[in-house]
Design a protein around this motif. Structure first.
Motif, PDB file in Angstrom:
ATOM      1  N   UNK A 194      41.365  37.810  48.740  1.00 42.17           N
ATOM      2  CA  UNK A 194      42.801  38.007  48.563  1.00 42.17           C
ATOM      3  C   UNK A 194      43.097  38.665  47.219  1.00 42.17           C
ATOM      4  N   UNK A 195      42.356  38.233  46.184  1.00 47.97           N
ATOM      5  CA  UNK A 195      42.548  38.826  44.852  1.00 47.97           C
ATOM      6  C   UNK A 195      42.224  40.314  44.869  1.00 47.97           C
ATOM      7  N   UNK A 196      41.177  40.671  45.631  1.00 53.91           N
ATOM      8  CA  UNK A 196      40.795  42.086  45.714  1.00 53.91           C
ATOM      9  C   UNK A 196      41.837  42.896  46.476  1.00 53.91           C
ATOM     10  N   UNK A 197      42.476  42.282  47.439  1.00 55.01           N
ATOM     11  CA  UNK A 197      43.532  42.988  48.174  1.00 55.01           C
ATOM     12  C   UNK A 197      44.697  43.295  47.249  1.00 55.01           C
ATOM     13  N   UNK A 198      45.017  42.326  46.408  1.00 57.04           N
ATOM     14  CA  UNK A 198      46.138  42.525  45.477  1.00 57.04           C
ATOM     15  C   UNK A 198      45.730  43.495  44.375  1.00 57.04           C
ATOM     16  N   UNK A 199      44.667  43.167  43.679  1.00 59.76           N
ATOM     17  CA  UNK A 199      44.086  43.979  42.604  1.00 59.76           C
ATOM     18  C   UNK A 199      45.160  44.740  41.807  1.00 59.76           C
ATOM     19  N   UNK A 200      46.110  44.037  41.188  1.00 59.55           N
ATOM     20  CA  UNK A 200      47.252  44.696  40.534  1.00 59.55           C
ATOM     21  C   UNK A 200      46.871  45.660  39.413  1.00 59.55           C
ATOM     22  N   UNK A 201      45.712  45.423  38.775  1.00 59.24           N
ATOM     23  CA  UNK A 201      45.298  46.291  37.665  1.00 59.24           C
ATOM     24  C   UNK A 201      44.184  47.258  38.071  1.00 59.24           C
TER      25      UNK A 201
ATOM     26  N   UNK B 140      37.229  49.011  40.007  1.00 62.13           N
ATOM     27  CA  UNK B 140      36.370  49.538  38.934  1.00 62.13           C
ATOM     28  C   UNK B 140      35.076  48.741  38.825  1.00 62.13           C
ATOM     29  N   UNK B 141      35.181  47.418  38.993  1.00 59.25           N
ATOM     30  CA  UNK B 141      33.986  46.566  38.896  1.00 59.25           C
ATOM     31  C   UNK B 141      33.023  46.874  40.037  1.00 59.25           C
ATOM     32  N   UNK B 142      33.543  47.061  41.235  1.00 61.29           N
ATOM     33  CA  UNK B 142      32.698  47.393  42.384  1.00 61.29           C
ATOM     34  C   UNK B 142      32.013  48.747  42.189  1.00 61.29           C
TER      35      UNK B 142
ATOM     36  N   UNK C   6      33.105  48.546  35.230  1.00 62.42           N
ATOM     37  CA  UNK C   6      33.329  47.368  34.392  1.00 62.42           C
ATOM     38  C   UNK C   6      32.181  46.405  34.595  1.00 62.42           C
ATOM     39  N   UNK C   7      31.552  45.999  33.529  1.00 61.48           N
ATOM     40  CA  UNK C   7      30.432  45.069  33.594  1.00 61.48           C
ATOM     41  C   UNK C   7      30.916  43.647  33.294  1.00 61.48           C
ATOM     42  N   UNK C   8      30.140  42.667  33.771  1.00 67.04           N
ATOM     43  CA  UNK C   8      30.424  41.245  33.528  1.00 67.04           C
ATOM     44  C   UNK C   8      31.818  40.856  33.998  1.00 67.04           C
ATOM     45  N   UNK C   9      32.207  41.374  35.152  1.00 64.51           N
ATOM     46  CA  UNK C   9      33.540  41.078  35.676  1.00 64.51           C
ATOM     47  C   UNK C   9      33.485  39.809  36.515  1.00 64.51           C
ATOM     48  N   UNK C  10      34.356  38.872  36.195  1.00 62.41           N
ATOM     49  CA  UNK C  10      34.351  37.572  36.864  1.00 62.41           C
ATOM     50  C   UNK C  10      34.571  37.710  38.366  1.00 62.41           C
ATOM     51  N   UNK C  11      33.675  37.086  39.123  1.00 65.29           N
ATOM     52  CA  UNK C  11      33.764  37.115  40.578  1.00 65.29           C
ATOM     53  C   UNK C  11      32.917  38.195  41.201  1.00 65.29           C
TER      54      UNK C  11
END
Length: 214
Positions: free
Chosen positions: A140-147, A152-154, A158-163
């Motif tokens: 659900x957080x990835x669907x929203x991904x407001x920022x 970018x993490x996928x 971005x490295x060391x991204x939580x989740x």
């Protein structure tokens, strides 16, 4: 002079106006509402809604948001595990001082590691640390991904991204758990307000009623 020698010369000074007096003056029981959850879970939004409702009731509050703090207090920190630990330690120390001032403090930080959250809990007296887990599935957080951070993490930007490539350790015994799926912001905020209301945080503690300034 070494750090240990410096600490020997630093002594905590007790002042006549203490937390009980400040709490009585503000007509509330100070505490720290620690909102934790994945990026995009709704921590900041719900914390902001809670503060707005508290303001409507003329409670004295302060909201510390993760991104805002990194503009100043923690502007020198990156996102390594060591820097994240230091980020939460600093926030905890500042929040503790704010609670001592008699405020109801709200913080919105991913704070992914249990040990860091427990360190902050240990800074405050029993009943002053209220962990609010915004339990939102990563899908659900990835669907929203407001920022656009998950994208970018996928992509490896971005490295060391939580989740994604850094773990999130969910609370096991949070005082408040809000499953933020198909729930309105207003209902989520009301759940926190009800917790505070029924446990006497929004009025002076009985023992504070006799507080006197020496």
């Amino acid at each position: 002079m070494g750090m240990d020698r410096m600490k020997e010369n630093v002594v905590w000074h007790e002042h006549p106006v203490d937390k009980s007096i400040r709490s009585f003056m503000k007509k509330q029981r100070p505490c720290l509402l620690w909102f934790t959850g994945l990026s995009g879970s709704g921590k900041s939004t719900i914390a902001g809604a809670v503060e707005s409702k508290l303001a409507e009731r003329l409670q004295h509050t302060y909201l510390m948001d993760g991104d805002n703090v990194r503009h100043g207090l923690c502007g020198d920190l990156a996102f390594s595990e060591e820097d994240r630990n230091e980020n939460i330690r600093r926030v905890g120390e500042v929040a503790n001082l704010m609670v001592d001032s008699g405020l109801i403090v709200l913080t919105a930080f991913i704070s992914p590691f249990k040990v860091n959250r427990e360190v902050v809990r240990g800074m405050l007296k029993e009943g002053e640390f209220i962990e609010v887990f915004i339990d939102t599935p990563i899908s659900e957080c990835e669907k929203r991904d407001p920022k656009g951070l998950y994208k970018k993490a996928r992509a490896g930007e971005i490295k060391d991204f939580t989740g994604i490539d850094s773990p999130y350790e969910a609370p096991e015994n949070a005082e408040i758990v809000i499953k933020n799926i198909d729930v309105s912001i207003d209902d989520a905020a009301n759940e926190v307000i009800e917790y505070l209301d029924t446990r006497g945080y929004l009025k002076p503690q009985q023992e504070d009623s006799n507080a006197e300034i020496a």
